[in-house]
Every structure is written in C-alpha cells, then in structure tokens.
Enzyme design. Structure first.
Site, PDB file in Angstrom:
ATOM      1  N   ASP A 248      26.518 -37.328   5.803  1.00  0.00           N
ATOM      2  CA  ASP A 248      26.290 -38.762   5.924  1.00  0.00           C
ATOM      3  C   ASP A 248      25.083 -39.198   5.121  1.00  0.00           C
ATOM      4  OD1 ASP A 248      24.075 -38.200   7.586  1.00  0.00           O
ATOM      5  OD2 ASP A 248      25.453 -37.952   9.277  1.00  0.00           O
ATOM      6  N   LYS A 270      27.267 -43.479   8.279  1.00  0.00           N
ATOM      7  CA  LYS A 270      27.202 -44.700   9.071  1.00  0.00           C
ATOM      8  C   LYS A 270      25.893 -45.360   8.707  1.00  0.00           C
ATOM      9  CE  LYS A 270      27.558 -42.088  12.556  1.00  0.00           C
ATOM     10  NZ  LYS A 270      27.391 -41.550  13.896  1.00  0.00           N
ATOM     11  N   MET A 383      14.604 -44.374  14.494  1.00  0.00           N
ATOM     12  CA  MET A 383      15.470 -45.560  14.443  1.00  0.00           C
ATOM     13  C   MET A 383      14.734 -46.797  14.939  1.00  0.00           C
ATOM     14  SD  MET A 383      18.749 -43.602  16.138  1.00  0.00           S
ATOM     15  CE  MET A 383      17.755 -42.806  17.383  1.00  0.00           C
TER      16      MET A 383
HETATM   17  N1  SAH Z   1      18.846 -35.764  13.593  1.00  0.00           N
HETATM   18  C1  SAH Z   1      17.836 -36.487  12.851  1.00  0.00           C
HETATM   19  C2  SAH Z   1      17.624 -37.898  13.369  1.00  0.00           C
HETATM   20  C3  SAH Z   1      18.811 -38.786  13.230  1.00  0.00           C
HETATM   21  S1  SAH Z   1      18.522 -40.394  13.834  1.00  0.00           S
HETATM   22  C4  SAH Z   1      16.542 -35.695  12.838  1.00  0.00           C
HETATM   23  O1  SAH Z   1      16.420 -34.727  13.578  1.00  0.00           O
HETATM   24  O2  SAH Z   1      15.647 -36.045  12.083  1.00  0.00           O
HETATM   25  C5  SAH Z   1      18.101 -41.260  12.385  1.00  0.00           C
HETATM   26  C6  SAH Z   1      16.623 -41.604  12.357  1.00  0.00           C
HETATM   27  O3  SAH Z   1      15.883 -40.454  11.993  1.00  0.00           O
HETATM   28  C7  SAH Z   1      16.255 -42.633  11.343  1.00  0.00           C
HETATM   29  O4  SAH Z   1      16.483 -43.931  11.838  1.00  0.00           O
HETATM   30  C8  SAH Z   1      14.790 -42.373  11.160  1.00  0.00           C
HETATM   31  O5  SAH Z   1      14.033 -42.920  12.198  1.00  0.00           O
HETATM   32  C9  SAH Z   1      14.732 -40.870  11.303  1.00  0.00           C
HETATM   33  N2  SAH Z   1      14.722 -40.210   9.996  1.00  0.00           N
HETATM   34  C10 SAH Z   1      15.590 -39.319   9.538  1.00  0.00           C
HETATM   35  N3  SAH Z   1      15.242 -38.895   8.309  1.00  0.00           N
HETATM   36  C11 SAH Z   1      14.108 -39.531   7.987  1.00  0.00           C
HETATM   37  C12 SAH Z   1      13.255 -39.540   6.855  1.00  0.00           C
HETATM   38  N4  SAH Z   1      13.488 -38.755   5.798  1.00  0.00           N
HETATM   39  N5  SAH Z   1      12.175 -40.340   6.880  1.00  0.00           N
HETATM   40  C13 SAH Z   1      11.894 -41.105   7.939  1.00  0.00           C
HETATM   41  N6  SAH Z   1      12.674 -41.141   9.020  1.00  0.00           N
HETATM   42  C14 SAH Z   1      13.769 -40.377   9.070  1.00  0.00           C
END
Ligand code: SAH
Length: 462
Positions: A248, A270, A383
């Site tokens: 994704d 998404k 998020m």
């Molecule tokens: N499973 C993922 C999180 C998914 S939810 C994890 O463990 O990181 C999606 C949220 O993750 C985004 O809205 C943001 O808040 C955060 N996120 C994921 N990658 C990011 C990045 N490179 N920089 C900043 N926030 C990030």
C-alpha cells in the site's frame, strides 16, 4: 546498463594474455581457474607465472607482442606496463572481432572483469561498470560474509536434480515452487549441513507427492517506516521468495522493487479520502491467492501489528488453515524518533511511551483523555495530522502545560523528512503555516527538548 553481465564458458578455449607482471599473473590465475587454454606473450615472466602455466599446460611465448599472436584466440587480455603495446592489442583484437580487455583501461575494453565471489558452481559477479573497481571489491567483501561457503554445495546438489525435476514437473510455475521450497526449505538446510543423502530422500518424497506443492502461504511483512535499509533480513528474504506482493501507500517503491522481477505486484493502497480497496477485500484477496497455491507477501508500512490491521488480515487465513508468518518491522514511532533525535524514553524525562491513534471521528479524537495526564510518559500519535488541533486542545484541557513540547515528524526516515517543533499552545499555528503532508507522526512530551542536541546535523533547526 552500460554492460551486460554474462558468464563465459572458457574450458578448453584458447585465450591470449599479453604481459607477465603481477597484474597479469593475477589474471592468469583467474583464467586458468575457469579452464582457459592460456597462451602468455611476454619477453619475461615471473617464476610464479611460469609454474602456473606449467601446471595447467599453458604456453609461454618469450617474445614481444605482435598481431599474429592473436591468431586462433577467442579472448584477449592485455596487462603490460607499456601503453603503446596495450593500445595495439586492443586495436588488433577489435579488427578481428575478438573480445578484449586491457587491464585498468576501461576505454580499451570490449569486456570487463567483475569482482567475483566464487562458490563454484554458484558465482556472484559484481561490477561498477569500470567506474570504481575498489567499490566493487568493497561490495564483494560485504556479500562474501552473507553467502555461506556451503552454498556451492547447494548449487551442486540442485544441478544433480535439475533434469529429474524438469521431467517430473513439466509445468514451470509448479517447478519453480518446488525448487523454492527445496532450496529455501528443509532439503536445502540438510545440504548446507552436509547431509546430502537425507536431502536426496526428502527430494524423492516431495517429487512423489505433488499435492504438497500446491499449498500457498502468506507472509505479513513489516516494511518499516520508509527508509529501505530499515527492512529486516528476514523480510527481505521472504519478499524475494514471493509470487505475489500486495502493498500500500506507506511502503516505499524501493522496497516493492526488491521483490522478484516476475512477481506480481498488487497495489491495495488506502488513502484517507479514497478507500480504494476495503480491508475485507484485501483479506479475501490474500486468502484466494494462497488457496491458488501462491507464495503471497503482504507488505505493511512499519510493523504489521501496530495500527496495521495485521491481526484482521491473518484471522481469515488462520480460519482457513493457510500457513502464514508475521515478520515484525520498525514502527514509525521508532524510526521517526531515532532519525529525529528524540529518544522515546529517557531517564530524566520519560519512563514510558504510549502509541496512540490520533484519527478524527467526526470532529473528535475519541479517547478518555485523562489517561494522558502523566508528564513522564511520551505520547506518540499515529494518524494524527487532521486531529492535531483537537489533540493539543484536549491535552491542555486535562491540565497539560501549554508549553509541553510537541514534535511533528513528516515523512519520517524518508527523503525529505522534516521535523517541526513547537508546544501544545503553538503547534496548531506552526502546522497551519508549514502545511506538512502525510505521513506524519506527532510526539508529545519533554523528550522532544532533546531534538535540538541529538538530531543529525542535517536535521537541526537552528
Ligand atoms: N503499521 C504502521 C502504522 C500504520 S498507521 C507502523 O507501525 O508504523 C499509519 C500512520 O503511521 C500514519 O498516519 C502516520 O501517523 C504513521 N506513519 C507511518 N509511516 C510514517 C512515516 N514514514 N513518517 C511519519 N509517520 C508515519
């Protein structure tokens, strides 16, 4: 690509080497190892080279180079200290259409020698396309440490079985699956442990029971927050074994590119506004692909079990008896905090850390806000970009000081990572002014004060 890497069969092939110094001796050793029928042309030759030639039925012609030396040769290498001779060798070979290499002169080469990792019959060639042999050798040293010496035996073993397997499994997809499961599975492990006989028994059994081939499996891989180097070895290995890769928006293209070239790639992204592929459909797709016998990789940003709905994706698989594995990844909080120089815990500032969902439901972020009153706990909101004003307001409403430090990390660990630092009172204005884009992470707590001192020089904000 400036060059096409190929593997030449030299066994019994006439090869001319012009020159007999140290460099030429090195090339002679390499050419002889590949079975070349070597002729060396040079007025003088070291004792070492002479003995190499004697051992391999090579010939030393004690003459200066002339065009006729190339008669009947299939490949020519020059390594003399004399630039004029080297140029002549190159010119003559070009006229005759014979592949030629002048050592250390890429402009006088129709082919170049890569650095080689020799686990015969397994060979790994590394080339910098003539730009930096030192860099190529450095890369070779790194790869050397990753490839067990016994991989040569594994390649040998596979070679013995190749025809048998081809006859037993004429269909290419099934055959590849068989080989992947053999080389990367129990049989391969037995060979690496030096137990070839038992490995052979296992191969017989698996060839006899073809139903074992059609069982798909699913790997839920944490791809980390963005920087491809943050992938784990295990995730990389499984990614490269996949027939199909579902990914994704949060997964960096460079990581998707690490899949096998012929692997099918399916985007199931998404985004907040556009719920292109509903979660249920993704779960269903994983199930169907596995039931069709595929090795399926589902790449998740960060860690699959942190706000990743990984649990839902495997629940359906588990209920259908599909084998799966979940591989952890570096979550955005971890990656972002490290790259921004904000320790999530710190003896002086924070004794615990909490990962919190920050998305808006209507115009609210739904939480029992009282639970966030502690000033010795770091809060990381995922998020939370849209909900940021609500988060800052609610935290102040439960008594958190308006000057509580807040950091917003945009595109953590990726190119263009940006860190905005403010307080609960000022962050809303800062975000309105700077307009960061998703993905972003919000860190609240005193540890944010350390950012100024601990960030990399490129990240410091004055
Ligand atoms: N499973 C993922 C999180 C998914 S939810 C994890 O463990 O990181 C999606 C949220 O993750 C985004 O809205 C943001 O808040 C955060 N996120 C994921 N990658 C990011 C990045 N490179 N920089 C900043 N926030 C990030």
């Amino acid at each position: 690509m400036d060059y096409l890497p190929v593997c030449l069969r030299l066994r019994g092939t006439p090869v001319l080497l012009v020159g007999a110094g140290t460099v030429a001796t090195r090339k002679a050793r390499l050419l002889l190892r590949a079975g070349a029928r070597l002729t060396v042309v040079a007025p003088q030759a070291s004792a070492e080279l002479q003995s190499l030639l004697a051992d391999a039925d090579g010939e030393w012609r004690r003459v200066v180079y002339s065009n006729s030396a190339q008669d009947g040769q299939a490949l020519v290498v020059a390594a003399t200290p004399d630039a004029e001779t080297n140029r002549a060798v190159y010119r003559d070979a070009c006229e005759r259409g014979i592949p030629v290499n002048v050592v250390d002169s890429p402009e006088l080469c129709s082919f170049i020698f890569p650095a080689v990792i020799d686990r015969n019959p397994l060979l790994i060639a590394i080339s910098s396309s003539g730009r930096s042999p030192v860099l190529a050798r450095l890369v070779r040293r790194k790869i050397e440490t990753l490839i067990p010496a016994a991989y040569g035996r594994l390649a040998e073993f596979a070679g013995h079985w190749r025809d048998r397997v081809r006859t037993a499994l004429p269909e290419e997809g099934a055959r590849r699956l068989f080989w992947e499961q053999a080389v990367d599975g129990a049989a391969g492990e037995l060979v690496l442990a030096g137990r070839e006989t038992e490995a052979a028994t296992l191969m017989e059994r698996r060839l006899a029971d073809s139903s074992a081939l059609h069982r798909g499996e699913v790997y839920l891989l944490g791809a980390g927050p963005g920087d491809p180097d943050l992938l784990t070895f295990k995730a990389l290995r499984l990614l490269q074994s996949a027939d199909v890769v579902l990914y994704d928006r949060l997964v960096a293209p460079a990581i998707v590119d690490m899949a096998r070239r012929d692997a099918e790639r399916i985007y199931v992204g998404k985004s907040r506004a556009d719920h292109a592929v509903p979660q249920q459909d993704i779960n269903q797709k994983l199930l169907e692909l596995a039931q069709a016998g595929k090795r399926v990789v589902r790449l998740k940003g960060g860690d699959p079990f942190i706000f990743g709905r990984g649990g839902e994706e495997i629940a359906l698989l588990a209920s259908h008896g599909i084998p799966f594995q979940v591989v952890p990844g570096i979550t955005a909080a971890s990656g972002g905090a490290c790259y921004a120089g904000i320790p999530l815990t710190h003896r002086d500032y924070a004794q615990s850390v909490r990962f919190v969902a920050g998305y808006l439901k209507g115009d609210r972020v739904e939480h029992d806000w009282q639970q966030f009153a502690s000033t010795t706990e770091t809060l990381v909101f995922y998020m939370g970009l849209m909900g940021l004003p609500v988060i800052c307001r609610e935290l102040q409403a439960i008594g958190r000081a308006p000057d509580t430090p807040v950091a917003l990390i945009e595109r953590a660990t990726m190119e263009g990572q940006r860190v905005l630092v403010g307080t609960l009172a000022t962050m809303e204005d800062i975000v309105a002014r700077e307009k960061p884009h998703a993905p972003t992470l919000i860190i609240v707590g005193d540890v944010v004060r350390l950012h100024r001192d601990l960030a990399w020089f490129g990240e410091r904000d004055g």
